[in-house]
Design a protein around this motif. Structure first.
Motif, PDB file in Angstrom:
ATOM      1  N   ALA A  12       0.845  -1.188   0.000  1.00  8.03           N
ATOM      2  CA  ALA A  12       0.000   0.000   0.000  1.00  8.03           C
ATOM      3  C   ALA A  12       0.880   1.238   0.000  1.00  8.03           C
ATOM      4  O   ALA A  12       1.996   1.227   0.526  1.00  8.03           O
ATOM      5  N   ILE A  13       0.370   2.296  -0.580  1.00  3.75           N
ATOM      6  CA  ILE A  13       1.111   3.556  -0.616  1.00  3.75           C
ATOM      7  C   ILE A  13       0.929   4.261   0.717  1.00  3.75           C
ATOM      8  O   ILE A  13      -0.189   4.613   1.103  1.00  3.75           O
ATOM      9  N   ALA A  14       2.035   4.478   1.413  1.00  2.00           N
ATOM     10  CA  ALA A  14       2.001   5.170   2.698  1.00  2.00           C
ATOM     11  C   ALA A  14       2.165   6.673   2.517  1.00  2.00           C
ATOM     12  O   ALA A  14       1.607   7.459   3.277  1.00  2.00           O
ATOM     13  N   LYS A  15       2.904   7.076   1.485  1.00  2.00           N
ATOM     14  CA  LYS A  15       3.171   8.505   1.286  1.00  2.00           C
ATOM     15  C   LYS A  15       3.550   8.731  -0.166  1.00  2.00           C
ATOM     16  O   LYS A  15       4.243   7.918  -0.776  1.00  2.00           O
ATOM     17  N   VAL A  16       3.094   9.840  -0.726  1.00  2.00           N
ATOM     18  CA  VAL A  16       3.498  10.271  -2.058  1.00  2.00           C
ATOM     19  C   VAL A  16       4.167  11.625  -1.900  1.00  2.00           C
ATOM     20  O   VAL A  16       3.597  12.545  -1.309  1.00  2.00           O
ATOM     21  N   GLU A  18       7.226  14.506  -3.861  1.00  2.00           N
ATOM     22  CA  GLU A  18       7.680  14.962  -5.178  1.00  2.00           C
ATOM     23  C   GLU A  18       9.189  14.945  -5.315  1.00  2.00           C
ATOM     24  O   GLU A  18       9.724  15.402  -6.311  1.00  2.00           O
ATOM     25  N   ASN A  19       9.881  14.407  -4.300  1.00  2.00           N
ATOM     26  CA  ASN A  19      11.325  14.504  -4.281  1.00  2.00           C
ATOM     27  C   ASN A  19      11.917  13.147  -3.884  1.00  2.00           C
ATOM     28  O   ASN A  19      11.586  12.621  -2.822  1.00  2.00           O
ATOM     29  N   PRO A  20      12.814  12.583  -4.696  1.00  2.00           N
ATOM     30  CA  PRO A  20      13.417  11.293  -4.357  1.00  2.00           C
ATOM     31  C   PRO A  20      14.187  11.325  -3.032  1.00  2.00           C
ATOM     32  O   PRO A  20      14.219  10.330  -2.315  1.00  2.00           O
ATOM     33  N   ASP A  21      14.792  12.445  -2.703  1.00  2.00           N
ATOM     34  CA  ASP A  21      15.527  12.552  -1.443  1.00  2.00           C
ATOM     35  C   ASP A  21      14.583  12.469  -0.248  1.00  2.00           C
ATOM     36  O   ASP A  21      14.893  11.826   0.756  1.00  2.00           O
ATOM     37  N   GLU A  22      13.427  13.120  -0.352  1.00  2.00           N
ATOM     38  CA  GLU A  22      12.445  13.060   0.731  1.00  2.00           C
ATOM     39  C   GLU A  22      11.918  11.625   0.880  1.00  2.00           C
ATOM     40  O   GLU A  22      11.763  11.119   1.998  1.00  2.00           O
ATOM     41  N   ALA A  23      11.685  10.956  -0.248  1.00  2.00           N
ATOM     42  CA  ALA A  23      11.215   9.567  -0.205  1.00  2.00           C
ATOM     43  C   ALA A  23      12.261   8.676   0.454  1.00  2.00           C
ATOM     44  O   ALA A  23      11.919   7.790   1.248  1.00  2.00           O
ATOM     45  N   ALA A  24      13.534   8.892   0.147  1.00  2.00           N
ATOM     46  CA  ALA A  24      14.603   8.095   0.745  1.00  2.00           C
ATOM     47  C   ALA A  24      14.661   8.304   2.247  1.00  2.00           C
ATOM     48  O   ALA A  24      14.878   7.356   3.015  1.00  2.00           O
ATOM     49  N   LEU A  25      14.465   9.532   2.692  1.00  2.00           N
ATOM     50  CA  LEU A  25      14.476   9.826   4.125  1.00  2.00           C
ATOM     51  C   LEU A  25      13.310   9.131   4.831  1.00  2.00           C
ATOM     52  O   LEU A  25      13.487   8.498   5.873  1.00  2.00           O
ATOM     53  N   ILE A  26      12.120   9.212   4.233  1.00  2.00           N
ATOM     54  CA  ILE A  26      10.934   8.564   4.806  1.00  2.00           C
ATOM     55  C   ILE A  26      11.130   7.050   4.829  1.00  2.00           C
ATOM     56  O   ILE A  26      10.856   6.388   5.837  1.00  2.00           O
ATOM     57  N   VAL A  39      10.399   1.962  -2.635  1.00  2.00           N
ATOM     58  CA  VAL A  39      10.166   3.295  -3.194  1.00  2.00           C
ATOM     59  C   VAL A  39       9.985   3.140  -4.689  1.00  2.00           C
ATOM     60  O   VAL A  39      10.802   2.516  -5.371  1.00  2.00           O
ATOM     61  N   GLU A  40       8.897   3.697  -5.193  1.00  2.00           N
ATOM     62  CA  GLU A  40       8.611   3.676  -6.630  1.00  2.00           C
ATOM     63  C   GLU A  40       8.642   5.114  -7.111  1.00  2.00           C
ATOM     64  O   GLU A  40       7.862   5.949  -6.650  1.00  2.00           O
ATOM     65  N   SER A  41       9.565   5.392  -8.019  1.00  2.00           N
ATOM     66  CA  SER A  41       9.718   6.765  -8.485  1.00  2.00           C
ATOM     67  C   SER A  41       9.216   6.927  -9.905  1.00  2.00           C
ATOM     68  O   SER A  41       9.597   6.185 -10.804  1.00  2.00           O
ATOM     69  N   LEU A  42       8.359   7.910 -10.081  1.00  2.00           N
ATOM     70  CA  LEU A  42       7.929   8.315 -11.411  1.00  2.00           C
ATOM     71  C   LEU A  42       8.615   9.629 -11.787  1.00  2.00           C
ATOM     72  O   LEU A  42       8.319  10.216 -12.817  1.00  2.00           O
ATOM     73  N   HIS A  43       9.523  10.056 -10.913  1.00  2.00           N
ATOM     74  CA  HIS A  43      10.242  11.323 -11.091  1.00  2.00           C
ATOM     75  C   HIS A  43      11.111  11.245 -12.341  1.00  2.00           C
ATOM     76  O   HIS A  43      11.844  10.286 -12.544  1.00  2.00           O
ATOM     77  N   VAL A  44      11.017  12.243 -13.194  1.00  2.00           N
ATOM     78  CA  VAL A  44      11.792  12.300 -14.420  1.00  2.00           C
ATOM     79  C   VAL A  44      12.836  13.400 -14.260  1.00  2.00           C
ATOM     80  O   VAL A  44      12.503  14.587 -14.267  1.00  2.00           O
ATOM     81  N   ARG A  58       6.569   7.366  -4.760  1.00  2.00           N
ATOM     82  CA  ARG A  58       5.662   6.676  -3.837  1.00  2.00           C
ATOM     83  C   ARG A  58       6.454   5.819  -2.858  1.00  2.00           C
ATOM     84  O   ARG A  58       7.323   5.051  -3.269  1.00  2.00           O
ATOM     85  N   VAL A  59       6.117   5.954  -1.603  1.00  2.00           N
ATOM     86  CA  VAL A  59       6.701   5.119  -0.559  1.00  2.00           C
ATOM     87  C   VAL A  59       5.656   4.064  -0.226  1.00  2.00           C
ATOM     88  O   VAL A  59       4.559   4.394   0.220  1.00  2.00           O
ATOM     89  N   ARG A  60       5.999   2.789  -0.461  1.00  2.00           N
ATOM     90  CA  ARG A  60       5.059   1.687  -0.251  1.00  2.00           C
ATOM     91  C   ARG A  60       5.511   0.815   0.917  1.00  2.00           C
ATOM     92  O   ARG A  60       6.703   0.646   1.143  1.00  2.00           O
ATOM     93  N   VAL A  61       4.522   0.289   1.618  1.00  2.00           N
ATOM     94  CA  VAL A  61       4.765  -0.629   2.731  1.00  2.00           C
ATOM     95  C   VAL A  61       3.808  -1.807   2.580  1.00  2.00           C
ATOM     96  O   VAL A  61       2.802  -1.705   1.867  1.00  2.00           O
TER      97      VAL A  61
END
Length: 102
Positions: A12-16, A18-26, A39-44, A58-61
């Protein structure tokens, strides 16, 4: 949040964000709390701006851990500076041969 089947279990998606660095921290914080994360990134990177869904990370758990993850993320006052430091540094390094640090 949405759920999706992946392999053996559902995620499930826990958090969406806009920044790969923020996703990595979470993701690092949740891993340090014992929750598996992907972590699933659609960031281009090639685009100068984030355009709608093209900037999503997207941060998934696991779906059965979603409530726990959301509780941790929704109460940032429970997050200590030490937790954030550990999350930013990533998993601890494993010792070299013979149990000694390289």
């Amino acid at each position: 949040m949405s759920e999706e089947k992946r392999g053996e279990g559902s995620w499930a998606i826990a958090k969406v964000v806009e920044n790969p660095d923020e996703a990595a921290l979470i993701a690092g914080y949740l891993r340090n709390q014992g929750i598996p994360v992907e972590v699933e990134s659609l960031h281009v990177e090639e685009l100068p701006v984030n355009v709608g869904g093209l900037g999503e990370v997207r941060v998934r758990v696991p779906a059965d851990r979603l409530d726990e993850a959301l509780d941790l993320l929704e109460h940032p006052e429970r997050i200590s500076a030490a937790d954030l430091d550990r999350a930013a540094l990533g998993p601890p390094k494993s010792p070299g041969k013979g149990g000694e640090e390289p």
